[in-house]
Motif scaffolding. Structure first.
Motif, short mmCIF file in Angstrom:
data_model
loop_
_atom_site.label_atom_id
_atom_site.label_comp_id
_atom_site.label_asym_id
_atom_site.label_seq_id
_atom_site.Cartn_x
_atom_site.Cartn_y
_atom_site.Cartn_z
N LEU A 37 -7.03 5.04 7.07
CA LEU A 37 -7.34 3.97 6.07
C LEU A 37 -6.35 3.37 5.53
CD1 LEU A 37 -9.56 6.73 4.03
CD2 LEU A 37 -10.32 5.19 5.97
N GLY A 38 -4.99 3.55 5.65
CA GLY A 38 -3.80 2.82 5.16
C GLY A 38 -2.50 3.50 5.39
N THR A 39 -1.60 3.12 4.80
CA THR A 39 -0.09 3.39 4.77
C THR A 39 0.32 3.41 3.47
OG1 THR A 39 0.64 1.40 5.00
CG2 THR A 39 -0.05 2.73 7.14
N TYR A 40 1.39 4.39 3.25
CA TYR A 40 2.24 4.63 2.04
C TYR A 40 3.62 4.78 2.58
CZ TYR A 40 4.09 6.70 -2.14
OH TYR A 40 4.39 7.16 -3.35
N ASN A 41 4.49 3.89 1.70
CA ASN A 41 5.99 4.04 2.08
C ASN A 41 6.60 4.28 0.88
OD1 ASN A 41 8.50 3.87 2.96
ND2 ASN A 41 8.35 1.83 3.82
N PRO A 42 7.01 5.49 0.39
CA PRO A 42 7.53 5.76 -0.76
C PRO A 42 8.82 5.19 -0.91
CG PRO A 42 7.58 7.84 0.55
CD PRO A 42 6.61 6.90 1.25
N LEU A 43 9.62 4.81 0.13
CA LEU A 43 11.04 4.25 -0.05
C LEU A 43 10.84 2.85 -0.52
CD1 LEU A 43 12.50 5.76 3.40
CD2 LEU A 43 12.49 6.63 1.18
N LEU A 44 10.05 2.05 -0.42
CA LEU A 44 9.95 0.79 -1.03
C LEU A 44 9.77 1.04 -2.59
CD1 LEU A 44 7.67 -0.64 1.85
CD2 LEU A 44 10.20 -1.07 1.47
N PRO A 45 10.45 -0.31 -3.23
CA PRO A 45 10.22 -0.41 -4.68
C PRO A 45 8.70 -0.33 -5.08
CG PRO A 45 11.19 -2.33 -3.80
CD PRO A 45 11.11 -1.46 -2.77
N LYS A 46 8.46 0.17 -6.44
CA LYS A 46 7.27 0.35 -6.63
C LYS A 46 6.61 -1.01 -6.94
CE LYS A 46 8.08 4.62 -9.10
NZ LYS A 46 7.13 5.61 -9.75
N ASP A 47 7.14 -2.20 -7.15
CA ASP A 47 6.41 -3.45 -7.35
C ASP A 47 6.31 -4.07 -5.97
OD1 ASP A 47 8.83 -4.14 -7.03
OD2 ASP A 47 9.32 -5.29 -8.26
N SER A 48 6.46 -3.42 -5.07
CA SER A 48 6.37 -4.35 -3.55
C SER A 48 4.80 -4.06 -3.05
CB SER A 48 7.28 -3.37 -2.54
OG SER A 48 7.00 -3.88 -1.23
N GLU A 49 4.45 -5.13 -2.51
CA GLU A 49 3.26 -5.16 -1.94
C GLU A 49 2.95 -4.27 -0.47
OE1 GLU A 49 1.67 -9.00 -1.43
OE2 GLU A 49 2.07 -9.51 -3.44
N GLU A 50 3.96 -4.19 0.01
CA GLU A 50 4.08 -3.26 1.28
C GLU A 50 4.19 -1.81 0.93
OE1 GLU A 50 4.34 -4.66 4.33
OE2 GLU A 50 3.77 -6.46 3.24
N ARG A 51 4.43 -1.32 -0.15
CA ARG A 51 4.40 0.05 -0.56
C ARG A 51 3.00 0.74 -0.03
NH1 ARG A 51 7.87 3.61 -4.22
NH2 ARG A 51 6.42 5.07 -4.97
N VAL A 52 1.95 0.20 -0.63
CA VAL A 52 0.69 0.88 -0.30
C VAL A 52 -0.10 -0.20 0.18
CG1 VAL A 52 -1.35 2.07 -1.45
CG2 VAL A 52 1.06 2.40 -2.15
N LYS A 53 -0.76 0.13 1.32
CA LYS A 53 -1.76 -0.76 2.19
C LYS A 53 -2.89 0.11 2.34
CE LYS A 53 1.37 -3.89 4.57
NZ LYS A 53 1.68 -4.31 5.89
N MET A 54 -3.98 -0.23 1.95
CA MET A 54 -5.35 0.39 2.24
C MET A 54 -6.56 -0.60 2.52
SD MET A 54 -5.49 3.44 -0.60
CE MET A 54 -4.96 2.64 -2.12
N ASP A 55 -7.40 -0.01 3.38
CA ASP A 55 -8.41 -0.66 3.67
C ASP A 55 -9.62 -0.17 2.56
OD1 ASP A 55 -10.92 -1.91 4.48
OD2 ASP A 55 -10.96 -1.11 6.57
N LEU A 56 -9.62 -0.87 1.26
CA LEU A 56 -10.44 -0.49 0.28
C LEU A 56 -11.91 -0.18 0.57
CD1 LEU A 56 -8.60 -2.56 -2.63
CD2 LEU A 56 -8.16 -0.39 -1.89
N ASP A 57 -12.47 -1.23 1.36
CA ASP A 57 -13.91 -1.09 1.60
C ASP A 57 -14.14 0.35 2.41
OD1 ASP A 57 -14.36 -3.59 0.51
OD2 ASP A 57 -14.12 -4.49 2.50
#
Length: 134
Positions: A37-57
């Protein structure tokens, strides 16, 4: 079949990268899953758009089908606005652990023992001054 929306760990040692997956709860954490459903990269800063990507639908669809998100995924979904913010209470958050409490008690006993002889000597001195005054 009990479904979970959870994190599956990837990445190398000390460089975590997680996939957000819908999986049967009986399967291993990094094992078989139904859908990514998506990815999560905890190494990126909290305000980064690349940190959490999800297919919300797709996430909404799985929640409607009865999939339960894990605690960490639930927090990510709360930040995305899919789930309502849940009130969390941790009354023991600030209290020290068992070992720290034992060390504090031992330190208090030492201080009490160090202060006790000084207090015992003071009345003796006071009595001596009273005898000299007479």
């Amino acid at each position: 079949m009990a479904m979970k929306i959870r994190l599956a760990r990837g990445g190398s040692k000390k460089r975590p990268h997680y996939s957000i997956v819908a999986a049967d709860s009986r399967m291993p954490r990094d094992g078989r899953f139904i859908e990514k459903l998506g990815t999560y990269n905890p190494l990126l800063p909290k305000d980064s758009e690349e940190r959490v990507k999800m297919d919300l639908d797709r996430v909404k669809t799985w929640i409607e089908k009865g999939a339960k998100p894990t605690d960490r995924v639930a927090r990510l979904l709360e930040a995305a606005g899919i789930l309502e913010k849940k009130e969390r209470s941790n009354p023991k958050k600030g209290t020290p652990g068992k070992a720290a409490q034992e060390r504090a008690a031992a330190r208090a006993e030492k201080e009490a023992a160090a202060n006790a002889p000084a207090e015992e000597e003071a009345p003796v001195e006071a009595a001596a001054t009273e005898e000299n005054a007479e």
